[in-house]
Design a protein around this motif. Structure first.
Motif, PDB file in Angstrom:
ATOM      1  N   MET A  38       0.844  -1.198   0.000  1.00  0.00           N
ATOM      2  CA  MET A  38       0.000   0.000   0.000  1.00  0.00           C
ATOM      3  C   MET A  38       0.870   1.236   0.000  1.00  0.00           C
ATOM      4  N   SER A  39       0.487   2.205  -0.817  1.00  0.00           N
ATOM      5  CA  SER A  39       1.195   3.478  -0.798  1.00  0.00           C
ATOM      6  C   SER A  39       0.672   4.326   0.354  1.00  0.00           C
ATOM      7  N   PHE A  40       1.511   5.224   0.827  1.00  0.00           N
ATOM      8  CA  PHE A  40       1.125   6.122   1.905  1.00  0.00           C
ATOM      9  C   PHE A  40       0.609   7.416   1.288  1.00  0.00           C
ATOM     10  N   ARG A  41      -0.514   7.873   1.838  1.00  0.00           N
ATOM     11  CA  ARG A  41      -1.111   9.105   1.296  1.00  0.00           C
ATOM     12  C   ARG A  41      -1.450  10.056   2.430  1.00  0.00           C
ATOM     13  N   PHE A  42      -1.201  11.329   2.178  1.00  0.00           N
ATOM     14  CA  PHE A  42      -1.589  12.366   3.124  1.00  0.00           C
ATOM     15  C   PHE A  42      -2.619  13.256   2.453  1.00  0.00           C
ATOM     16  N   HIS A  43      -3.811  13.271   3.019  1.00  0.00           N
ATOM     17  CA  HIS A  43      -4.889  14.100   2.476  1.00  0.00           C
ATOM     18  C   HIS A  43      -5.013  15.362   3.329  1.00  0.00           C
ATOM     19  N   LEU A  44      -4.787  16.492   2.719  1.00  0.00           N
ATOM     20  CA  LEU A  44      -4.932  17.768   3.414  1.00  0.00           C
ATOM     21  C   LEU A  44      -6.353  18.262   3.196  1.00  0.00           C
ATOM     22  N   HIS A  45      -7.162  18.179   4.249  1.00  0.00           N
ATOM     23  CA  HIS A  45      -8.587  18.512   4.130  1.00  0.00           C
ATOM     24  C   HIS A  45      -8.861  20.004   4.225  1.00  0.00           C
ATOM     25  N   HIS A  46      -8.158  20.681   5.096  1.00  0.00           N
ATOM     26  CA  HIS A  46      -8.457  22.092   5.309  1.00  0.00           C
ATOM     27  C   HIS A  46      -7.267  22.789   5.973  1.00  0.00           C
ATOM     28  N   THR A  47      -7.086  24.040   5.644  1.00  0.00           N
ATOM     29  CA  THR A  47      -6.067  24.883   6.273  1.00  0.00           C
ATOM     30  C   THR A  47      -6.748  26.057   6.938  1.00  0.00           C
ATOM     31  N   ASP A  48      -6.477  26.248   8.217  1.00  0.00           N
ATOM     32  CA  ASP A  48      -7.062  27.357   8.975  1.00  0.00           C
ATOM     33  C   ASP A  48      -6.685  28.682   8.307  1.00  0.00           C
ATOM     34  N   LEU A  49      -7.673  29.510   8.041  1.00  0.00           N
ATOM     35  CA  LEU A  49      -7.447  30.720   7.260  1.00  0.00           C
ATOM     36  C   LEU A  49      -6.553  31.726   7.965  1.00  0.00           C
ATOM     37  N   GLU A  50      -6.567  31.734   9.284  1.00  0.00           N
ATOM     38  CA  GLU A  50      -5.784  32.731  10.015  1.00  0.00           C
ATOM     39  C   GLU A  50      -4.382  32.248  10.355  1.00  0.00           C
ATOM     40  N   THR A  51      -4.260  31.004  10.834  1.00  0.00           N
ATOM     41  CA  THR A  51      -2.963  30.532  11.322  1.00  0.00           C
ATOM     42  C   THR A  51      -2.196  29.675  10.321  1.00  0.00           C
ATOM     43  N   GLY A  52      -2.896  29.055   9.373  1.00  0.00           N
ATOM     44  CA  GLY A  52      -2.238  28.114   8.474  1.00  0.00           C
ATOM     45  C   GLY A  52      -2.162  26.710   9.024  1.00  0.00           C
ATOM     46  N   ALA A  53      -2.768  26.463  10.192  1.00  0.00           N
ATOM     47  CA  ALA A  53      -2.802  25.105  10.752  1.00  0.00           C
ATOM     48  C   ALA A  53      -3.547  24.173   9.803  1.00  0.00           C
ATOM     49  N   ARG A  54      -3.172  22.888   9.808  1.00  0.00           N
ATOM     50  CA  ARG A  54      -3.664  21.942   8.817  1.00  0.00           C
ATOM     51  C   ARG A  54      -4.515  20.847   9.462  1.00  0.00           C
ATOM     52  N   ARG A  55      -5.593  20.506   8.790  1.00  0.00           N
ATOM     53  CA  ARG A  55      -6.432  19.368   9.162  1.00  0.00           C
ATOM     54  C   ARG A  55      -6.289  18.333   8.063  1.00  0.00           C
ATOM     55  N   GLY A  56      -5.810  17.139   8.423  1.00  0.00           N
ATOM     56  CA  GLY A  56      -5.566  16.142   7.398  1.00  0.00           C
ATOM     57  C   GLY A  56      -5.769  14.726   7.884  1.00  0.00           C
ATOM     58  N   THR A  57      -5.517  13.781   6.981  1.00  0.00           N
ATOM     59  CA  THR A  57      -5.541  12.360   7.292  1.00  0.00           C
ATOM     60  C   THR A  57      -4.330  11.715   6.636  1.00  0.00           C
ATOM     61  N   PHE A  58      -3.547  10.990   7.430  1.00  0.00           N
ATOM     62  CA  PHE A  58      -2.396  10.254   6.928  1.00  0.00           C
ATOM     63  C   PHE A  58      -2.776   8.787   6.867  1.00  0.00           C
ATOM     64  N   GLU A  59      -2.835   8.223   5.658  1.00  0.00           N
ATOM     65  CA  GLU A  59      -3.230   6.835   5.469  1.00  0.00           C
ATOM     66  C   GLU A  59      -2.004   5.918   5.531  1.00  0.00           C
ATOM     67  N   THR A  60      -2.138   4.836   6.315  1.00  0.00           N
ATOM     68  CA  THR A  60      -1.067   3.859   6.473  1.00  0.00           C
ATOM     69  C   THR A  60      -1.646   2.461   6.289  1.00  0.00           C
ATOM     70  N   PRO A  61      -0.785   1.442   6.159  1.00  0.00           N
ATOM     71  CA  PRO A  61      -1.300   0.073   6.011  1.00  0.00           C
ATOM     72  C   PRO A  61      -2.137  -0.403   7.192  1.00  0.00           C
TER      73      PRO A  61
END
Length: 370
Positions: free
Chosen positions: A1-24
């Motif tokens: 399985m390949s590893f994938r990082f999905h960046l769902h959203h970036t906070d408009l003020e700070t640049g903080a990231r909401r994501g999901t890192f897929e692993t086996p």
């Protein structure tokens, strides 16, 4: 399985990231906190208790597991997942932190770090290749490269030598690795020097790693210095890969760092403090041994759903510590890990709503931080 990082959203003020890192072994929601299971166990807790805190991913240590029980033994037991009974993702550190923490019993050369075992005095020659070999036997989802960590503060010349060596070692790790089901994460070094940090980040970003860590912090510098270096480093890292700040830290450190673009954290602080009678709560830290809790029938934290808070009083928890009962450290460790996961869950929700700054301000007010 390949590893994938999905960046769902970036906070408009700070640049903080909401994501999901897929692993086996499943997804890791970010920003996220990894409980530390250095020797194949999160101290004092069963693996089911660890899962009950809401943790997605746990951490193990190459140096320690390589000594006991030995990587070949772990492999014979089915790998680290099977050995400890954790069916979620696992990240293994490379042994690089022990270059710093065990500097009295090791010698660093360009080829390797030579340790004298703290257990029996045996010689361990940890090359970048051997670090990867051990981690491939452990079967973790994420293997960290071997890096050279120096104590801070340090002379720039020393920091630069360690940083440049870390880049060369990262390349050797990448070239030696053979498991397609194990992601490799590089580690940015450079001390408190912005120029060195950014150079290291750019050089590592040019290599094909599945994730990037910021290492060599929380080793004696002031929190403000850690925030400054994190702020300067993350923009140099690929936006489509997870970013991991190693060994950090207090709840406020997690929030300040994820606001600067970090996705993953680990630290022994919640369990170590739990074992020593300190609980993290929305009202600030609670020292449960204090006499004022002796006849307190209130919950440790009425907003928490962990066993310590839903079944027991502060007075009972204090009694366990005063009596030397092992249940006390177990319950507070369980609570602290649950609390860290709640802080991360709140941060993920705030990022999605573009309200992270307000969330951090509220937490700082609750914790009594100016």
């Amino acid at each position: 399985m390949s590893f994938r990082f999905h960046l769902h959203h970036t906070d408009l003020e700070t640049g903080a990231r909401r994501g999901t890192f897929e692993t086996p072994h499943g997804p890791v929601e970010t920003p996220g906190f990894m409980p530390v299971g250095t020797q194949g166990t999160v101290k004092g807790l069963t693996i089911d208790q660890v899962a009950s805190t809401g943790a997605d991913m746990i951490l193990g240590n190459t140096y320690h597991l390589g000594l006991r029980p030995g990587h070949l033994t772990v492999r014979a037991l089915g790998g680290l997942h099977a050995m400890c009974g954790w069916d979620g993702p696992i990240l293994t550190d490379s042994g690089g932190f022990q270059v710093f923490s065990l500097k009295g019993i090791n010698k660093i050369t360009e080829q390797s770090v030579v340790f004298r075992s703290h257990i029996d005095g045996a010689i361990i020659d940890l090359t970048p290749e051997h670090s990867i070999e051990i981690q491939e036997s452990l079967g973790s989802d994420v293997a960290m490269v071997l890096d050279h960590v120096v104590a801070l503060p340090a002379e720039k010349s020393e920091v630069q030598l360690a940083m440049e060596r870390s880049i060369r070692w990262a390349k050797r790790c990448l070239e030696y690795a053979s498991r397609g089901d194990q992601a490799k994460f590089a580690i940015v070094q450079g001390g408190l020097d912005v120029e060195l940090r950014q150079q290291c980040a750019r050089d590592l970003a040019a290599m094909d790693f599945q994730g990037y860590a910021v290492g060599g912090l929380s080793v004696g510098e002031a929190p403000e210095e850690m925030y400054r270096i994190t702020q300067a480093t993350t923009p140099e890292l690929p936006s489509d890969k997870p970013r991991y700040l190693m060994g950090v830290g207090r709840p406020i450190d997690l929030l300040e760092s994820l606001a600067r673009g970090i996705d993953l954290f680990d630290c022994v602080m919640p369990t170590r403090n739990g074992r020593n009678g300190l609980a993290f709560t929305d009202a600030g830290p609670v020292k449960i041994r204090n006499a004022k809790h002796k006849t307190d029938t209130a919950s440790l934290d009425p907003t928490c759903s962990c066993l310590a808070c839903t079944r027991h009083s502060r007075g009972y928890l204090r009694h366990l510590f005063i009596a030397g009962e092992m249940l006390g450290p177990i319950l507070l460790s369980l609570h602290n890990l649950t609390y860290y996961q709640r802080v991360m869950q709140g941060a993920r929700e705030a990022i999605k709503a573009n309200t992270l700054s307000q969330y951090i301000a509220t937490k700082k007010s609750q914790w009594g931080i100016q």
